[in-house]
Design a protein around this motif. Structure first.
Motif, PDB file in Angstrom:
ATOM      1  N   TYR A 217       7.960  -9.068   2.355  1.00  0.00           N
ATOM      2  CA  TYR A 217       9.256  -8.673   1.880  1.00  0.00           C
ATOM      3  C   TYR A 217       9.151  -8.042   0.497  1.00  0.00           C
ATOM      4  CZ  TYR A 217      13.975  -9.319  -0.077  1.00  0.00           C
ATOM      5  OH  TYR A 217      14.972  -9.426  -0.774  1.00  0.00           O
ATOM      6  N   SER A 218       9.956  -7.196   0.293  1.00  0.00           N
ATOM      7  CA  SER A 218       9.657  -6.469  -1.102  1.00  0.00           C
ATOM      8  C   SER A 218      11.384  -5.799  -1.401  1.00  0.00           C
ATOM      9  CB  SER A 218       8.804  -4.970  -0.951  1.00  0.00           C
ATOM     10  OG  SER A 218       7.369  -5.417  -0.592  1.00  0.00           O
ATOM     11  N   GLU A 219      11.478  -5.658  -2.699  1.00  0.00           N
ATOM     12  CA  GLU A 219      12.638  -5.237  -3.212  1.00  0.00           C
ATOM     13  C   GLU A 219      12.552  -3.902  -4.031  1.00  0.00           C
ATOM     14  OE1 GLU A 219      15.133  -8.097  -5.202  1.00  0.00           O
ATOM     15  OE2 GLU A 219      15.311  -9.353  -3.417  1.00  0.00           O
ATOM     16  N   SER A 220      13.478  -3.053  -4.169  1.00  0.00           N
ATOM     17  CA  SER A 220      13.638  -1.994  -5.017  1.00  0.00           C
ATOM     18  C   SER A 220      15.053  -1.802  -5.638  1.00  0.00           C
ATOM     19  CB  SER A 220      13.128  -0.733  -4.299  1.00  0.00           C
ATOM     20  OG  SER A 220      13.298   0.416  -4.986  1.00  0.00           O
ATOM     21  N   PRO A 221      14.969  -1.677  -6.974  1.00  0.00           N
ATOM     22  CA  PRO A 221      16.454  -1.322  -7.598  1.00  0.00           C
ATOM     23  C   PRO A 221      16.694   0.247  -7.299  1.00  0.00           C
ATOM     24  CG  PRO A 221      14.575  -0.931  -9.182  1.00  0.00           C
ATOM     25  CD  PRO A 221      13.934  -1.413  -8.087  1.00  0.00           C
ATOM     26  N   ASP A 222      15.840   1.308  -6.833  1.00  0.00           N
ATOM     27  CA  ASP A 222      16.289   2.459  -6.667  1.00  0.00           C
ATOM     28  C   ASP A 222      15.658   2.939  -5.634  1.00  0.00           C
ATOM     29  OD1 ASP A 222      13.868   2.427  -7.503  1.00  0.00           O
ATOM     30  OD2 ASP A 222      13.951   3.576  -9.403  1.00  0.00           O
ATOM     31  N   MET A 223      15.321   2.565  -4.598  1.00  0.00           N
ATOM     32  CA  MET A 223      14.273   3.078  -3.427  1.00  0.00           C
ATOM     33  C   MET A 223      12.943   3.906  -4.037  1.00  0.00           C
ATOM     34  SD  MET A 223      15.373   2.722  -0.209  1.00  0.00           S
ATOM     35  CE  MET A 223      16.674   1.973   0.854  1.00  0.00           C
ATOM     36  N   THR A 224      12.703   3.790  -5.184  1.00  0.00           N
ATOM     37  CA  THR A 224      11.323   4.432  -5.511  1.00  0.00           C
ATOM     38  C   THR A 224      10.414   3.345  -5.870  1.00  0.00           C
ATOM     39  OG1 THR A 224      12.552   6.508  -6.543  1.00  0.00           O
ATOM     40  CG2 THR A 224      10.317   5.827  -7.201  1.00  0.00           C
ATOM     41  N   TYR A 225      10.644   2.299  -6.853  1.00  0.00           N
ATOM     42  CA  TYR A 225       9.661   1.454  -7.263  1.00  0.00           C
ATOM     43  C   TYR A 225      10.076  -0.048  -6.517  1.00  0.00           C
ATOM     44  CZ  TYR A 225       9.339   4.876 -10.865  1.00  0.00           C
ATOM     45  OH  TYR A 225       9.045   5.884 -11.651  1.00  0.00           O
ATOM     46  N   TRP A 226       9.180  -0.245  -5.926  1.00  0.00           N
ATOM     47  CA  TRP A 226       9.090  -1.438  -4.966  1.00  0.00           C
ATOM     48  C   TRP A 226       8.071  -2.519  -5.504  1.00  0.00           C
ATOM     49  CZ3 TRP A 226      12.319  -1.875  -0.752  1.00  0.00           C
ATOM     50  CH2 TRP A 226      12.941  -0.869  -0.445  1.00  0.00           C
ATOM     51  N   GLY A 227       8.775  -3.885  -5.537  1.00  0.00           N
ATOM     52  CA  GLY A 227       8.061  -4.858  -6.289  1.00  0.00           C
ATOM     53  C   GLY A 227       8.642  -6.372  -5.517  1.00  0.00           C
ATOM     54  N   LYS A 228       8.626  -7.113  -6.347  1.00  0.00           N
ATOM     55  CA  LYS A 228       9.014  -8.722  -5.715  1.00  0.00           C
ATOM     56  C   LYS A 228       8.426  -8.950  -4.583  1.00  0.00           C
ATOM     57  CE  LYS A 228      12.961  -8.861  -9.058  1.00  0.00           C
ATOM     58  NZ  LYS A 228      14.369  -9.174  -9.273  1.00  0.00           N
TER      59      LYS A 228
END
Length: 362
Positions: A217-228
């Motif tokens: 599973y991953s998250e992104s604030p802007d659909m560009t940078y994916w982390g967490k």
């Protein structure tokens, strides 16, 4: 096989469906939320005496391998409601066996018109034009979030990774940055933000026909940078059908009990890989937490068009349509990497079967 007439498409608002309140069934155990009712989606009742949780459309396959002039195969494709009808993004491998994705449209979700030319992406505003460089594209998913339809797919970029793009009308398409470095496959977005972030499931892989695979599973604030990045679950030590690799399937379905995830599992048999699919229930607020998981598969290759084709013994789910009022789920899946099939179930069917045959959860 010719397409069925409209009369063969069962669109029922008064059918008796197990688990449907007010329709002669028991009280529903779980409710689909976050999606509107879709009463006219393709549907057939469960056959009398049928004891499995997912059943096939009786005119499968709905999309033959040669629906467009250049196609060798059409499979592992995504479908969504669109302007009162349906639209989709389809994997069409041509007769040179080059993989690409194509837009298509349907009035009823069964009979499809697929464009003869592949999707051409423009770089999204602020993106470098190099993002549209194409090696190959395959296994798309489509997910409506907020005001647009996001497309994810396995994108060739010095190895397989997750391509991300969007459209408003399935005519003009914009490509964003790739979500990850190679190697990754099966990028599947959640249909809403988790907290303040976009969220995606994926299966890190290698450059070949990956002989391993767990779900992350991953998250992104802007659909560009994916982390967490978070581990969701991996292969099973007890259930052979999901012992070689697992990967996310269609967009997760939000219910009042959690995220219902349909996923594929792979057995490495003495005759090669066999693809089936099963279900798990993820926490609604922290979807990397697995609440429940099924020990048994809910659907696998049985019919000739699933057992025989370019890649035998494959059923690979990529999309669902859902009706929130009844809990009905229509599944689109690739069969033997050659054609597209359709199958039916309900939220109650899947959860009941998962709970009857539970898999240990770490």
């Amino acid at each position: 096989k010719p397409f069925p007439s409209e009369a063969a498409v069962v669109i029922m608002k008064t059918a008796i469906v197990p688990g449907t309140p007010g329709k002669g069934g028991c009280v529903s155990m779980a409710k689909i939320i976050g999606r509107p009712a879709l009463p006219n989606m393709p549907w057939q009742d469960k056959p009398q005496g049928f004891d499995k949780p997912v059943w096939r459309y009786d005119h499968n396959p709905i999309i033959p391998r040669d629906l467009i002039p250049t196609s060798n195969s059409i499979f592992n494709s995504a479908v969504v409601p669109f302007e009162g009808k349906y639209a989709g993004v389809f994997r069409c491998d041509n007769r040179g066996l080059m993989m690409d994705i194509f837009a298509g449209f349907s009035d009823d979700g069964i009979n499809w018109n697929i464009n003869h030319d592949p999707i051409v992406f423009e770089p999204a505003p602020g993106c470098d034009p190099c993002v549209t460089r194409k090696e190959y594209r395959y296994d798309p998913r489509v997910c409506f979030i907020e005001d647009r339809y996001y497309i994810t797919w396995c994108n060739g970029f010095h190895g397989p990774t997750i391509g991300v793009g969007y459209t408003y009308d399935f005519k003009t398409f914009y490509q964003l940055e790739n979500a990850y470095l190679p190697y990754n496959r099966n990028g599947v977005l959640f249909p809403r933000k988790i907290g303040d972030n976009f969220a995606m499931l994926s299966r890190p892989s290698d450059t070949g026909h990956t002989p391993f695979g767990d779900i992350f599973y991953s998250e992104s604030p802007d659909m560009t940078y994916w982390g967490k990045h978070r581990y969701v679950f991996g292969t099973s030590k007890t259930a052979g059908w999901q012992s070689k690799k697992v990967g996310p399937g269609p967009t997760p379905i939000e219910t009042d009990e959690g995220w219902l995830m349909i996923y594929h599992g792979v057995l490495n048999s003495c005759n090669g890989f066999v693809y089936r699919f099963g279900v798990a229930l993820l926490d609604i607020d922290k979807p990397w937490i697995v609440k429940e998981r099924g020990l048994f598969y809910v659907f696998g290759p049985e019919e000739d068009y699933e057992l025989t084709g370019d890649v035998p013994n494959v059923t690979f789910p990529c999309a669902t349509l859902t009706d929130a009022d009844t809990g009905r789920i229509t599944i689109y899946y690739g069969a033997a990497d050659t054609v597209t099939g359709m199958a039916f179930t309900t939220v109650d069917e899947l959860l009941s079967y998962m709970r009857k045959y539970p898999h240990p959860v770490d």
